[in-house]
Design an enzyme around this catalytic site. Structure first.
Site, PDB file in Angstrom:
ATOM      1  N   LEU A 218     -11.961 -10.025 -13.666  1.00 42.06           N
ATOM      2  CA  LEU A 218     -10.647  -9.461 -13.591  1.00 42.06           C
ATOM      3  C   LEU A 218      -9.719  -9.869 -15.188  1.00 42.06           C
ATOM      4  O   LEU A 218      -9.871 -10.959 -15.157  1.00 42.06           O
ATOM      5  CB  LEU A 218      -9.524  -9.401 -12.406  1.00 42.06           C
ATOM      6  CG  LEU A 218      -8.361  -8.929 -12.490  1.00 42.06           C
ATOM      7  CD1 LEU A 218      -8.174  -7.241 -12.223  1.00 42.06           C
ATOM      8  CD2 LEU A 218      -7.180  -9.292 -11.682  1.00 42.06           C
TER       9      LEU A 218
ATOM     10  N   ARG B 153      20.043 -11.133 -20.512  1.00 42.80           N
ATOM     11  CA  ARG B 153      20.610 -11.786 -19.302  1.00 42.80           C
ATOM     12  C   ARG B 153      21.446 -12.888 -19.751  1.00 42.80           C
ATOM     13  O   ARG B 153      21.332 -13.366 -20.719  1.00 42.80           O
ATOM     14  CB  ARG B 153      19.388 -11.940 -18.465  1.00 42.80           C
ATOM     15  CG  ARG B 153      19.115 -10.703 -17.628  1.00 42.80           C
ATOM     16  CD  ARG B 153      17.845 -10.857 -16.507  1.00 42.80           C
ATOM     17  NE  ARG B 153      17.359  -9.450 -16.175  1.00 42.80           N
ATOM     18  CZ  ARG B 153      16.343  -9.468 -15.378  1.00 42.80           C
ATOM     19  NH1 ARG B 153      15.995 -10.540 -14.759  1.00 42.80           N
ATOM     20  NH2 ARG B 153      15.848  -8.406 -14.957  1.00 42.80           N
TER      21      ARG B 153
ATOM     22  N   ASP C 170       9.624  -5.632 -10.081  1.00 37.25           N
ATOM     23  CA  ASP C 170      11.089  -5.534  -9.584  1.00 37.25           C
ATOM     24  C   ASP C 170      11.602  -5.735  -8.247  1.00 37.25           C
ATOM     25  O   ASP C 170      11.060  -5.449  -7.440  1.00 37.25           O
ATOM     26  CB  ASP C 170      11.599  -4.017  -9.970  1.00 37.25           C
ATOM     27  CG  ASP C 170      13.129  -3.928 -10.653  1.00 37.25           C
ATOM     28  OD1 ASP C 170      13.504  -5.184 -10.974  1.00 37.25           O
ATOM     29  OD2 ASP C 170      13.713  -2.807 -10.454  1.00 37.25           O
TER      30      ASP C 170
ATOM     31  N   GLU D  75      -0.876   7.984 -13.067  1.00 36.69           N
ATOM     32  CA  GLU D  75      -0.154   8.287 -11.523  1.00 36.69           C
ATOM     33  C   GLU D  75       0.814   7.171 -11.610  1.00 36.69           C
ATOM     34  O   GLU D  75       0.787   6.192 -11.508  1.00 36.69           O
ATOM     35  CB  GLU D  75      -1.310   8.360 -10.575  1.00 36.69           C
ATOM     36  CG  GLU D  75      -2.284   9.484 -10.823  1.00 36.69           C
ATOM     37  CD  GLU D  75      -1.797  10.856 -10.736  1.00 36.69           C
ATOM     38  OE1 GLU D  75      -0.882  11.054  -9.667  1.00 36.69           O
ATOM     39  OE2 GLU D  75      -2.209  11.659 -11.511  1.00 36.69           O
TER      40      GLU D  75
ATOM     41  N   HIS E  20      13.117 -15.405  -8.390  1.00 34.94           N
ATOM     42  CA  HIS E  20      12.130 -15.280  -9.409  1.00 34.94           C
ATOM     43  C   HIS E  20      10.872 -16.200  -9.078  1.00 34.94           C
ATOM     44  O   HIS E  20       9.931 -16.047  -9.207  1.00 34.94           O
ATOM     45  CB  HIS E  20      12.739 -15.737 -10.570  1.00 34.94           C
ATOM     46  CG  HIS E  20      13.769 -14.745 -11.351  1.00 34.94           C
ATOM     47  ND1 HIS E  20      13.483 -13.463 -11.582  1.00 34.94           N
ATOM     48  CD2 HIS E  20      15.077 -14.821 -11.591  1.00 34.94           C
ATOM     49  CE1 HIS E  20      14.532 -12.837 -11.980  1.00 34.94           C
ATOM     50  NE2 HIS E  20      15.341 -13.781 -12.203  1.00 34.94           N
TER      51      HIS E  20
ATOM     52  N   TRP F  38      16.212  -9.588  -3.874  1.00 34.10           N
ATOM     53  CA  TRP F  38      15.351 -10.501  -2.756  1.00 34.10           C
ATOM     54  C   TRP F  38      16.307 -11.642  -2.438  1.00 34.10           C
ATOM     55  O   TRP F  38      16.374 -12.085  -1.341  1.00 34.10           O
ATOM     56  CB  TRP F  38      13.941 -10.828  -3.210  1.00 34.10           C
ATOM     57  CG  TRP F  38      13.026 -11.441  -2.028  1.00 34.10           C
ATOM     58  CD1 TRP F  38      12.307 -10.912  -1.041  1.00 34.10           C
ATOM     59  CD2 TRP F  38      13.195 -12.921  -1.684  1.00 34.10           C
ATOM     60  NE1 TRP F  38      11.865 -11.974  -0.268  1.00 34.10           N
ATOM     61  CE2 TRP F  38      12.412 -12.911  -0.589  1.00 34.10           C
ATOM     62  CE3 TRP F  38      13.695 -14.126  -2.295  1.00 34.10           C
ATOM     63  CZ2 TRP F  38      12.333 -14.333   0.013  1.00 34.10           C
ATOM     64  CZ3 TRP F  38      13.519 -15.186  -1.766  1.00 34.10           C
ATOM     65  CH2 TRP F  38      12.823 -15.468  -0.528  1.00 34.10           C
TER      66      TRP F  38
END
Length: 233
Positions: free
Chosen positions: A124, A64, A13, A200, A30, A18
């Protein structure tokens, strides 16, 4: 001390804020956010984490302005064709989760190609939540199970948490140990509601385009000082 981190989930977010802070158009924010993904993927991999799930575009984001949505879809097309190739070089497997039927067919085809091209990578797993909403995911999982009962494949007593988890987009992926939201807001925004029951949670005011390796390390270090009880005490 907490368990070893297997899975980090991020709500990315702050792109629009920014852009506003830098006097730029929303789409520039973006783009900066998209460019930052590779840096964060590398940081997560360096921490020895095997799964990263990012919230790229929610089902609510379709509401949007048409101009912003169009710009985001154009950015996605570019990213699927170019930037993901850089991420692939680092042995990253890329998977997409969400409501694909809401996306244009050429985007869906590009997503499938990226998944095929990276299927054997194992450094990953990068899950990209695209046109994703957790409530809809849960509804879809419920419908799948209801259809199985209706067909006689299972009976009601067969239904348990493990079966339900297997009906979600994140099947065979461990639940997130950590959920990070950048940008300062402190809410979950319909993201992985089932999967983050014992995650968490970390909220940082750093805007997503500025979020980097040191920010991630601070969160990982704090996580390692926490004791995860899973409701036992």
């Amino acid at each position: 001390m907490s368990d070893k981190i297997q899975h980090i989930a991020i709500i990315m977010d702050g792109n629009r804020r920014w852009a506003k802070e830098h006097g730029q158009a929303k789409i520039v924010g973006h783009k900066k956010g998209a460019e930052n993904l590779q840096r964060v993927v590398e940081a997560v991999k360096d921490e020895g984490v095997k799964y990263l799930t990012i919230y790229a575009f929610s089902t609510e984001n379709w509401q949007r302005s048409p101009e912003e949505v169009s710009g985001l879809m154009g950015l996605l097309r570019s990213y699927l064709e170019q930037e993901f190739k850089e991420i692939q070089k680092h042995g990253v497997r890329i998977k997409f989760i969400g409501e694909r039927q809401m996306l244009d067919s050429d985007i869906v085809d590009k997503m499938a190609k990226v998944e095929r091209d990276t299927a054997k990578n194992d450094n990953l797993v990068l899950n990209i939540a695209l046109s994703y909403g957790s409530r809809q995911e849960i509804v879809s999982a419920t419908k799948k199970i209801a259809q199985m009962v209706k067909r006689g494949d299972i009976v009601l007593n067969d239904i348990d948490q493990r079966m339900f988890s297997d009906m979600l987009y994140t099947q065979n992926i461990p639940d997130p140990d950590i959920v990070i939201r950048t940008g300062g807001d402190k809410r979950i925004s319909n993201y992985l509601l089932w999967q983050i029951a014992y995650s968490e949670l970390f909220f940082t005011s750093v805007l997503w385009p500025d979020f980097g390796k040191e920010d991630l390390k601070l969160i990982v270090d704090e996580y390692n000082q926490r004791e995860r009880r899973y409701g036992k005490s």
